[in-house]
Design an enzyme around this catalytic site. Sequence first.
Site: not given
Length: 376
Positions: A230, A256, A348, A350
Amino acid sequence: MNQALLVLEDGRVFTGKPYGKIGKTLGEAVFATGMTGYQETITDPSYAGQIVVQTAPHIGNTGVNTRDEESSRVWVAGYVVRDASRMVSNFRAENDLQTELEKFDVVGIRGVDTRAITRHLRSAGSMRAGIFSGAEAQRPIEDLIAEVNAAVKMKGLSLSDTVSTAEPYVSQAAGQMIGRVAILDLGIKRATIEQMNARGLETVIFPAKTSAEDILAVKPDAVFYSNGPGDPEASGTQVETLRKILDLRIPFFGICFGNQLLGRALGFDTYKLQFGHRGINQPVLDRNTGKVEVTAHNHGFAVKVDGGPEVDSPNGYGRVLVSHISLNDDCVEGLQCQDIPAFSVQYHPEAAAGPHDSNYLFDRFVDLINNKRVAQ
């Protein structure tokens, strides 16, 4: 009837074969450049509302398995591949990708020139699109183009509630607990929670519209904002909640979408990128260390910071360093507050499918928590 069409809002049409569910779907067409990790991509909630074009030509050859899922379902609005593997060859596979797409009602297309699609999107920008297969593909092209152009645009769209958890839940720390982190789930990936738990952090995961008061009720040592889909401009509630957290000087980390919301909380604007950054091979410079990291990305919006690399927060939170930048287009990839305990990155760390260059950011988060405790 064994035909599928990818229809772009500017009138470009690509013809292929059905992949996944037969029918139609609408969304924003984007491309992802990862050579591996297609299952992590399609189960990433940040891809909600998007038709993902995989630039890697061969997709599906290692199948799918529950361990590699980043969430409980496939989130992509549609899926576009060139060569869909006809067979699965991997000892970890539990199912094939075609069946997985059908399971979650994902309409896709295969057998198209994904290189041509990618080059077009890179030139014209991400745009609305539709995939039509079976009987839907037999309709007049003019009608399909009109339907695509009537679809909702990503700019101005709020999707956090769509992908967020419905109820709060707790994920325990592995080994000795060193702190509790309150996470606002804007579309979080399982790997993020696992990275924190592995470092001794207990995590309490909250729905996207949780108030600051409810977050503070669990007495967190730190607060974290996750990735998610979004337009950040449509997330004013989460920004106001974050400002209350920052006012209390509680340690904060965002990734993010969380980076974009920190930027807005600090008083910076956000904007939509022409075609975004999506893939696991994006070079980013860490200004603190001078090192270049290969990173995983999935974002179509970014924070706008004029001047720098260190500037004043327009909302009065002191000095802010643009700590990370993209080496492809100089996009802001990280913010580090100099006067309050808060930082964020656009990518990111992760990265379950790799690369793992940026895992250290979770250690930096732990240091922030420990330093705050010592200061008290």
